[in-house]
Write a protein that holds these residues in place. Sequence first.
Motif, PDB file in Angstrom:
ATOM      1  N   PRO A 213       0.838  -1.218   0.000  1.00 59.47           N
ATOM      2  CA  PRO A 213       0.000   0.000   0.000  1.00 59.47           C
ATOM      3  C   PRO A 213       0.864   1.256   0.000  1.00 59.47           C
ATOM      4  O   PRO A 213       1.976   1.271   0.548  1.00 59.47           O
ATOM      5  CB  PRO A 213      -0.800  -0.131   1.302  1.00 59.47           C
ATOM      6  N   SER A 214       0.337   2.291  -0.617  1.00 60.99           N
ATOM      7  CA  SER A 214       1.077   3.552  -0.706  1.00 60.99           C
ATOM      8  C   SER A 214       1.251   4.161   0.682  1.00 60.99           C
ATOM      9  O   SER A 214       0.328   4.175   1.497  1.00 60.99           O
ATOM     10  CB  SER A 214       0.332   4.532  -1.618  1.00 60.99           C
ATOM     11  N   ARG A 215       2.472   4.643   0.924  1.00 63.90           N
ATOM     12  CA  ARG A 215       2.788   5.227   2.218  1.00 63.90           C
ATOM     13  C   ARG A 215       3.494   6.572   1.995  1.00 63.90           C
ATOM     14  O   ARG A 215       4.369   6.689   1.150  1.00 63.90           O
ATOM     15  CB  ARG A 215       3.696   4.297   3.021  1.00 63.90           C
ATOM     16  N   MET A 216       3.091   7.584   2.781  1.00 61.50           N
ATOM     17  CA  MET A 216       3.723   8.891   2.680  1.00 61.50           C
ATOM     18  C   MET A 216       5.123   8.833   3.264  1.00 61.50           C
ATOM     19  O   MET A 216       5.387   8.133   4.247  1.00 61.50           O
ATOM     20  CB  MET A 216       2.892   9.944   3.435  1.00 61.50           C
ATOM     21  N   THR A 217       6.036   9.571   2.657  1.00 63.95           N
ATOM     22  CA  THR A 217       7.373   9.678   3.219  1.00 63.95           C
ATOM     23  C   THR A 217       7.341  10.587   4.444  1.00 63.95           C
ATOM     24  O   THR A 217       6.367  11.304   4.692  1.00 63.95           O
ATOM     25  CB  THR A 217       8.355  10.232   2.176  1.00 63.95           C
ATOM     26  N   THR A 218       8.407  10.553   5.211  1.00 64.38           N
ATOM     27  CA  THR A 218       8.455  11.370   6.420  1.00 64.38           C
ATOM     28  C   THR A 218       8.397  12.859   6.097  1.00 64.38           C
ATOM     29  O   THR A 218       7.767  13.636   6.823  1.00 64.38           O
ATOM     30  CB  THR A 218       9.736  11.060   7.201  1.00 64.38           C
ATOM     31  N   ALA A 219       9.050  13.270   5.010  1.00 59.96           N
ATOM     32  CA  ALA A 219       9.010  14.687   4.630  1.00 59.96           C
ATOM     33  C   ALA A 219       7.608  15.093   4.186  1.00 59.96           C
ATOM     34  O   ALA A 219       7.130  16.186   4.515  1.00 59.96           O
ATOM     35  CB  ALA A 219      10.025  14.967   3.521  1.00 59.96           C
ATOM     36  N   GLU A 220       6.934  14.222   3.437  1.00 61.15           N
ATOM     37  CA  GLU A 220       5.564  14.527   3.014  1.00 61.15           C
ATOM     38  C   GLU A 220       4.639  14.605   4.220  1.00 61.15           C
ATOM     39  O   GLU A 220       3.761  15.478   4.277  1.00 61.15           O
ATOM     40  CB  GLU A 220       5.080  13.460   2.046  1.00 61.15           C
ATOM     41  N   LEU A 221       4.826  13.715   5.190  1.00 63.09           N
ATOM     42  CA  LEU A 221       3.993  13.745   6.387  1.00 63.09           C
ATOM     43  C   LEU A 221       4.235  15.018   7.191  1.00 63.09           C
ATOM     44  O   LEU A 221       3.284  15.645   7.695  1.00 63.09           O
ATOM     45  CB  LEU A 221       4.291  12.513   7.242  1.00 63.09           C
ATOM     46  N   LEU A 222       5.491  15.416   7.303  1.00 66.07           N
ATOM     47  CA  LEU A 222       5.800  16.661   8.000  1.00 66.07           C
ATOM     48  C   LEU A 222       5.175  17.855   7.298  1.00 66.07           C
ATOM     49  O   LEU A 222       4.614  18.757   7.940  1.00 66.07           O
ATOM     50  CB  LEU A 222       7.313  16.833   8.098  1.00 66.07           C
TER      51      LEU A 222
ATOM     52  N   TYR B   4       1.504  17.993   8.035  1.00 64.43           N
ATOM     53  CA  TYR B   4       1.251  18.498   9.382  1.00 64.43           C
ATOM     54  C   TYR B   4       1.383  20.016   9.421  1.00 64.43           C
ATOM     55  O   TYR B   4       0.600  20.711  10.088  1.00 64.43           O
ATOM     56  CB  TYR B   4       2.221  17.863  10.376  1.00 64.43           C
ATOM     57  N   MET B   5       2.379  20.555   8.737  1.00 65.72           N
ATOM     58  CA  MET B   5       2.568  22.008   8.711  1.00 65.72           C
ATOM     59  C   MET B   5       1.391  22.695   8.032  1.00 65.72           C
ATOM     60  O   MET B   5       0.918  23.751   8.497  1.00 65.72           O
ATOM     61  CB  MET B   5       3.870  22.350   7.987  1.00 65.72           C
ATOM     62  N   LEU B   6       0.887  22.131   6.956  1.00 66.14           N
ATOM     63  CA  LEU B   6      -0.258  22.728   6.274  1.00 66.14           C
ATOM     64  C   LEU B   6      -1.503  22.679   7.149  1.00 66.14           C
ATOM     65  O   LEU B   6      -2.278  23.652   7.197  1.00 66.14           O
ATOM     66  CB  LEU B   6      -0.506  22.005   4.950  1.00 66.14           C
ATOM     67  N   ASP B   7      -1.702  21.567   7.846  1.00 60.24           N
ATOM     68  CA  ASP B   7      -2.858  21.469   8.742  1.00 60.24           C
ATOM     69  C   ASP B   7      -2.738  22.458   9.898  1.00 60.24           C
ATOM     70  O   ASP B   7      -3.744  23.069  10.319  1.00 60.24           O
ATOM     71  CB  ASP B   7      -2.971  20.044   9.279  1.00 60.24           C
TER      72      ASP B   7
ATOM     73  N   GLY C 103       5.827  23.990   4.513  1.00 60.76           N
ATOM     74  CA  GLY C 103       5.130  22.725   4.320  1.00 60.76           C
ATOM     75  C   GLY C 103       5.079  22.299   2.861  1.00 60.76           C
ATOM     76  O   GLY C 103       5.248  21.114   2.542  1.00 60.76           O
ATOM     77  N   GLU C 104       4.835  23.263   1.971  1.00 64.07           N
ATOM     78  CA  GLU C 104       4.800  22.930   0.551  1.00 64.07           C
ATOM     79  C   GLU C 104       6.153  22.407   0.078  1.00 64.07           C
ATOM     80  O   GLU C 104       6.228  21.440  -0.695  1.00 64.07           O
ATOM     81  CB  GLU C 104       4.395  24.165  -0.265  1.00 64.07           C
ATOM     82  N   TYR C 105       7.222  23.047   0.529  1.00 63.81           N
ATOM     83  CA  TYR C 105       8.546  22.595   0.102  1.00 63.81           C
ATOM     84  C   TYR C 105       8.925  21.265   0.751  1.00 63.81           C
ATOM     85  O   TYR C 105       9.652  20.457   0.157  1.00 63.81           O
ATOM     86  CB  TYR C 105       9.602  23.661   0.412  1.00 63.81           C
ATOM     87  N   GLN C 106       8.434  21.006   1.976  1.00 65.01           N
ATOM     88  CA  GLN C 106       8.669  19.696   2.578  1.00 65.01           C
ATOM     89  C   GLN C 106       7.986  18.600   1.765  1.00 65.01           C
ATOM     90  O   GLN C 106       8.538  17.502   1.591  1.00 65.01           O
ATOM     91  CB  GLN C 106       8.152  19.685   4.014  1.00 65.01           C
ATOM     92  N   LYS C 107       6.816  18.891   1.243  1.00 61.81           N
ATOM     93  CA  LYS C 107       6.131  17.910   0.406  1.00 61.81           C
ATOM     94  C   LYS C 107       6.880  17.713  -0.911  1.00 61.81           C
ATOM     95  O   LYS C 107       6.912  16.591  -1.439  1.00 61.81           O
ATOM     96  CB  LYS C 107       4.698  18.362   0.141  1.00 61.81           C
ATOM     97  N   ARG C 108       7.499  18.772  -1.425  1.00 60.42           N
ATOM     98  CA  ARG C 108       8.324  18.607  -2.625  1.00 60.42           C
ATOM     99  C   ARG C 108       9.534  17.725  -2.328  1.00 60.42           C
ATOM    100  O   ARG C 108       9.908  16.869  -3.143  1.00 60.42           O
ATOM    101  CB  ARG C 108       8.780  19.972  -3.138  1.00 60.42           C
TER     102      ARG C 108
END
Length: 380
Positions: free
Chosen positions: A85-94, A97-100, A119-124
């Motif tokens: 199953p697809s899993r978010m990376t730690t940077a994407e999860l961080l 959280y920042m966006l929320d 947060g946007e750049y962490q997701k990148r």
Amino acid sequence: MDFNVKKLASDAGVFFTRAVQFTEEKLGQAEKTELDPHLENLISRADSTKNWTEKILRQTEVLLQPNPSARIEEFIYDKLDKKLPSRMTTAELLGQYMLDAAKEFGADSPYGSTLITVGEYQKRLGGAEREFLQTSAAAFLSPLRNFLEGDWRTISKEKRLLENRRLDLDICKARLKKAKQAEAKAAAAPDFQETRPRNYVLSASASALLSEEVDKAEHELRVAQTEFDRQAEVTRLLLEGISSTHLNHLRCLQDFAEAQTTYFSQCHHHMQELQRELHRCANAVGAPHSSAASSNPAFPSDHSSPGASFSACDPKPGPLSMEPPATGTRKAKVLYDYDAHDASELSLLADELITVYTVPGMDPDCGKIANTVDLLVHSD
């Protein structure tokens, strides 16, 4: 059913004789057929390749996925032949959280807007990491795993078969040796003490049986030698393929290094963009920025040259590497001790504080060290 029982009994007998031969070899009580030196080198090289491939594979898996629970989950899904199953990376999860958090704190506040930006750049960064993981798994991990689970299993099977053929050959050699010794002993000491015909016939019959035993042992030895030579050739051809395996692993290693280079280059590019964005936001709102201290002339960076030399005509780099403003005052801290070489220079001690005054209409600036010593600093 009867055939299977007989085959099982025969296999058990063969296994027992091989075990006896192997034990006697370890105890030094039986002769052992040595393999060809070239074949021995190929076997040693293949064993080293297998051992180091396992270590590199496991450590690369740790590098790509430090979480042992996640690695176990991936292993189970792989063995069950199911899609992970697809899993978010730690940077994407961080980043998420920042966006929320920004939604709750308010996107219009300085903190909220900065959380959105970071947060946007962490997701990148997380997206770049995901791409790197997928590329590394396909280009590097899969070929190594295929070698261990495919080619090496075949090589191991043929190596075990070669060892069994060698044990069978040595068993035949030992059997032939015993048969010849028994025949020679019977021929050297014939039993002619008894003159009765019956005893003479029995002695002749025993000699014939020993001769037949020798012939049978010689035939078995020839067959065992042929099978051993054939198996040695098959094993040698497989082991020589290790060179091709090394070339394949070399290409995979280059692909892995290229994937790493691309990943870190993308991360560096994203962080540079993030830094520029944060600078722009800080300048727009006039908020203090974490990099202000590094750009503050009162606290020069490590690139400033040691020493302090001030003159009205030829300013030299010193421990106060700073560019004074057009007007006003500024505090500065001396970074290094410096002894003046002539009257145009000033001796300073590390950690001294000075106050630099900028006077409109005057070329030099007037400063004080510890509020006691005046000095002139040329302003360019």
